[in-house]
Design a protein around this motif. Structure first.
Motif, PDB file in Angstrom:
ATOM      1  N   ALA A   1      55.896  81.463  24.895  1.00 12.36           N
ATOM      2  CA  ALA A   1      55.992  80.002  24.760  1.00 12.36           C
ATOM      3  C   ALA A   1      57.136  79.443  25.596  1.00 12.36           C
ATOM      4  O   ALA A   1      57.843  78.525  25.175  1.00 12.36           O
ATOM      5  CB  ALA A   1      56.162  79.615  23.296  1.00 12.36           C
ATOM      6  N   ALA A   2      57.311  79.986  26.813  1.00  8.43           N
ATOM      7  CA  ALA A   2      58.429  79.563  27.659  1.00  8.43           C
ATOM      8  C   ALA A   2      58.333  78.084  28.016  1.00  8.43           C
ATOM      9  O   ALA A   2      59.350  77.382  28.093  1.00  8.43           O
ATOM     10  CB  ALA A   2      58.457  80.410  28.937  1.00  8.43           C
ATOM     11  N   ILE A   3      57.119  77.591  28.239  1.00  7.42           N
ATOM     12  CA  ILE A   3      56.916  76.197  28.633  1.00  7.42           C
ATOM     13  C   ILE A   3      56.896  75.338  27.371  1.00  7.42           C
ATOM     14  O   ILE A   3      56.011  75.499  26.516  1.00  7.42           O
ATOM     15  CB  ILE A   3      55.605  76.050  29.419  1.00  7.42           C
ATOM     16  N   PRO A   4      57.837  74.410  27.210  1.00  6.92           N
ATOM     17  CA  PRO A   4      57.958  73.643  25.962  1.00  6.92           C
ATOM     18  C   PRO A   4      57.000  72.459  25.899  1.00  6.92           C
ATOM     19  O   PRO A   4      57.367  71.352  25.505  1.00  6.92           O
ATOM     20  CB  PRO A   4      59.418  73.190  26.000  1.00  6.92           C
ATOM     21  N   LEU A   5      55.784  72.692  26.311  1.00  2.97           N
ATOM     22  CA  LEU A   5      54.730  71.689  26.291  1.00  2.97           C
ATOM     23  C   LEU A   5      53.440  72.353  25.828  1.00  2.97           C
ATOM     24  O   LEU A   5      53.221  73.546  26.066  1.00  2.97           O
ATOM     25  CB  LEU A   5      54.499  71.110  27.698  1.00  2.97           C
ATOM     26  N   MET A   6      52.583  71.598  25.182  1.00  7.04           N
ATOM     27  CA  MET A   6      51.241  72.077  24.926  1.00  7.04           C
ATOM     28  C   MET A   6      50.487  72.165  26.258  1.00  7.04           C
ATOM     29  O   MET A   6      50.765  71.415  27.204  1.00  7.04           O
ATOM     30  CB  MET A   6      50.509  71.141  23.966  1.00  7.04           C
ATOM     31  N   TYR A   7      49.521  73.044  26.327  1.00 10.83           N
ATOM     32  CA  TYR A   7      48.775  73.264  27.569  1.00 10.83           C
ATOM     33  C   TYR A   7      48.194  71.958  28.112  1.00 10.83           C
ATOM     34  O   TYR A   7      48.263  71.684  29.325  1.00 10.83           O
ATOM     35  CB  TYR A   7      47.667  74.282  27.314  1.00 10.83           C
ATOM     36  N   SER A   8      47.625  71.148  27.229  1.00 10.90           N
ATOM     37  CA  SER A   8      46.981  69.911  27.677  1.00 10.90           C
ATOM     38  C   SER A   8      47.992  68.885  28.179  1.00 10.90           C
ATOM     39  O   SER A   8      47.614  67.951  28.900  1.00 10.90           O
ATOM     40  CB  SER A   8      46.156  69.302  26.541  1.00 10.90           C
ATOM     41  N   GLU A   9      49.263  69.048  27.822  1.00  5.59           N
ATOM     42  CA  GLU A   9      50.300  68.111  28.236  1.00  5.59           C
ATOM     43  C   GLU A   9      51.029  68.580  29.492  1.00  5.59           C
ATOM     44  O   GLU A   9      51.867  67.848  30.026  1.00  5.59           O
ATOM     45  CB  GLU A   9      51.330  67.922  27.116  1.00  5.59           C
ATOM     46  N   ALA A  10      50.735  69.795  29.945  1.00  4.71           N
ATOM     47  CA  ALA A  10      51.540  70.418  31.001  1.00  4.71           C
ATOM     48  C   ALA A  10      50.852  70.411  32.349  1.00  4.71           C
ATOM     49  O   ALA A  10      51.241  71.162  33.245  1.00  4.71           O
ATOM     50  CB  ALA A  10      51.881  71.855  30.589  1.00  4.71           C
ATOM     51  N   ASP A  11      49.838  69.557  32.532  1.00  4.45           N
ATOM     52  CA  ASP A  11      49.056  69.580  33.774  1.00  4.45           C
ATOM     53  C   ASP A  11      49.938  69.455  35.012  1.00  4.45           C
ATOM     54  O   ASP A  11      49.819  70.236  35.968  1.00  4.45           O
ATOM     55  CB  ASP A  11      48.035  68.439  33.774  1.00  4.45           C
ATOM     56  N   GLU A  12      50.836  68.494  35.010  1.00  7.61           N
ATOM     57  CA  GLU A  12      51.659  68.235  36.192  1.00  7.61           C
ATOM     58  C   GLU A  12      52.578  69.409  36.500  1.00  7.61           C
ATOM     59  O   GLU A  12      52.680  69.851  37.652  1.00  7.61           O
ATOM     60  CB  GLU A  12      52.476  66.964  35.973  1.00  7.61           C
TER      61      GLU A  12
END
Length: 514
Positions: A284-295
């Protein structure tokens, strides 16, 4: 002190508690492996000729000592990060340890009830019951496969057996060794036939030779098997690795105010290493949900593809249609596919009896306790040249799950966030279990964590390189894609478990014929 005195009353029960508490000294970070050999036969001796109720109590106390000393680090996640009051955190930790002790004690209660404790039963029956108890803890109520005796022997001659029989086989040999040593010692001192509290007959020469020969086969065989190369690689199989350890405090992990800082940290630590073949970010390194992390994902995908680097990261995948969340590993750049975690951590990733417990205290509302399990038979992560078998945190402690999901992968990796357990011994034990999975399956294991220990483990279970705990760093090293397979990766734990059941069945039939 006479053995009969040790087995009587409260003193024998106290010794059981202390003997159980000694076993964690055999694991990381202490690695005093003789403790794990000598403690189990103490329990065996202290169950001899005892009433069933006392036998159960003693095995319960032994288990409480084992898990109280070896797994009570869960207090840190309950109190420090679950924000539970000290008094309640202590009670919850005690209940956790007590439940594990109860599960530990059940096989030994049945052992005392069904078997006559003569020398044969102690030498082969008790180790079989011990291993079946470990196996029980791997699946009962989703399982807690921790503190298996075999883990202490990554660096002893017994390690030679791991690619064949796995950690359960090592546990069987460890406990058999202890029972054999203690039994030989009793025979040499003449105690076996002097004690009037046991029905063990004086040994014949053959009976004396059998346990001695068994120990030679176990340890000598392990030493010889260590020389076998079950899997192989060459220089063309080299994979340059960069493991990013961001050391993000849990208190800020999901705080939107720190989101940009966390993403910038991941990119800054990765920047000098885009020439690596594989860059690994932790769970969970990226502190965003997958759908919110497009950019952000598009930016990283472009960077990784430009350098022909496989970037693999943990992220929470949100299925908006089904309103489900999955703890996942995502491949970017030269890597592809996404993997959903199958084995979840109770209370950490989901809440058992959720409708009754959620909302009672803050511990039952941890931010990740909304995760759903992924499906079985998922595809491994792929690069242009090879497959990578992924495991998330807790999954790597399940030997059969790891072997079953290996398929044709030439590398293994595991990501975790052991910050939940602070500077306790828990993360070090976790790392040791990853070493065993590498040894069992003859594959290099790449381990990336948020706070450490991150590192690369060879196909022999040896640490090739590792970082430090609680340090923000990139751990650099080389892994190799290995070819071929070990017997364990094909047959898994089934032969050992079946063999232990067969031993007990033979002892039951033997008793009925007497």
């Amino acid at each position: 002190m006479h053995i009969k005195r040790l087995t009587s009353g409260w003193l024998g029960s106290l010794i059981c508690l202390l003997a159980g508490a000694v076993i964690p000294l055999s694991f990381a970070p202490f690695n005093f492996w003789p403790a794990g050999i000598l403690a189990p036969p103490i329990l065996a001796l202290l169950l001899i000729d005892q009433p069933r109720g006392r036998s159960w109590l003693r095995s319960l106390l032994f288990g409480f000592g084992l898990f109280g000393a070896g797994a009570s680090w869960v207090y840190i996640s309950i109190h420090d990060f679950g924000r539970t009051p000290i008094w309640l955190a202590l009670i919850m930790t005690g209940l956790f340890v007590g439940f594990l002790a109860l599960v530990f004690s059940l096989p030994f209660y049945l052992f005392r009830r069904w078997f006559t404790p003569d020398k044969t039963t102690i030498l082969i029956g008790f180790p079989a019951v011990w291993v079946l108890g470990e196996w029980l803890r791997s699946w009962l109520l989703t399982g807690f496969p921790w503190l298996y005796s075999g883990y202490a022997h990554i660096d002893t001659w017994l390690a030679g057996w791991a690619p064949i029989f796995g950690v359960y086989g090592l546990s069987l040999f460890v406990v058999t060794t202890g029972c054999g040593i203690v039994w030989l010692g009793l025979q040499l001192r003449g105690k076996a036939n002097q004690s009037n509290h046991t029905n063990i007959a004086p040994p014949t020469r053959l009976q004396f030779a059998i346990p001695a020969a068994l120990l030679v086969v176990i340890w000598g065989g392990g030493a010889l098997l260590e020389k076998i190369e079950w899997t192989h690689f060459n220089d063309d199989d080299k994979v340059e690795i960069a493991i990013i350890q961001p050391n993000i405090p849990l208190e800020v992990k999901w705080n939107p105010f720190y989101r940009t800082h966390i993403l910038d940290t991941l990119l800054a630590l990765s920047e000098p290493h885009w020439d690596a073949d594989l860059i690994l970010w932790p769970e969970a390194a990226i502190p965003l949900m997958y759908s919110e992390a497009d950019e952000f994902l598009a930016e990283v995908e472009t960077l990784a593809a430009h350098h022909n680097t496989a970037l693999i990261s943990g992220i929470i995948f949100d299925d908006r249609e089904q309103l489900k969340y999955f703890n996942s590993i995502l491949g970017l750049g030269a890597a592809s596919q996404i993997y959903f975690k199958q084995r979840l951590v109770p209370f950490g990733e989901y809440v058992p009896l959720e409708k009754y417990l959620r909302g009672l205290i803050e511990f039952f509302d941890l931010p990740n306790s909304i995760i759903h399990p992924g499906p079985r038979n998922q595809h491994n992560l792929q690069t242009a040249d090879y497959a990578v078998a992924p495991y998330i945190c807790y999954e790597v402690v399940y030997p059969d799950l790891v072997a079953a999901n290996l398929d044709s992968a030439e590398l293994m990796l595991t990501i975790s966030n052991d910050a939940w357990f602070g500077d306790s011994i828990g993360p070090l034990q976790h790392f040791q279990m990853a070493q065993m999975r590498a040894l069992e399956n003859g594959r290099y294991m790449i381990r990336g964590t948020n706070t450490g220990l991150s590192g690369i483990i060879s196909n022999k279970g040896k640490i090739e390189t590792s970082g430090s705990q609680f340090v923000q760093e990139a751990v650099i090293g080389t892994a190799y894609r290995t070819h071929g397979s070990t017997p364990f990766s094909k047959i898994r734990s089934y032969p050992t478990v079946i063999f232990c059941f067969a031993i007990l069945l033979a002892l039951i039939l033997r008793r009925s014929w007497q």
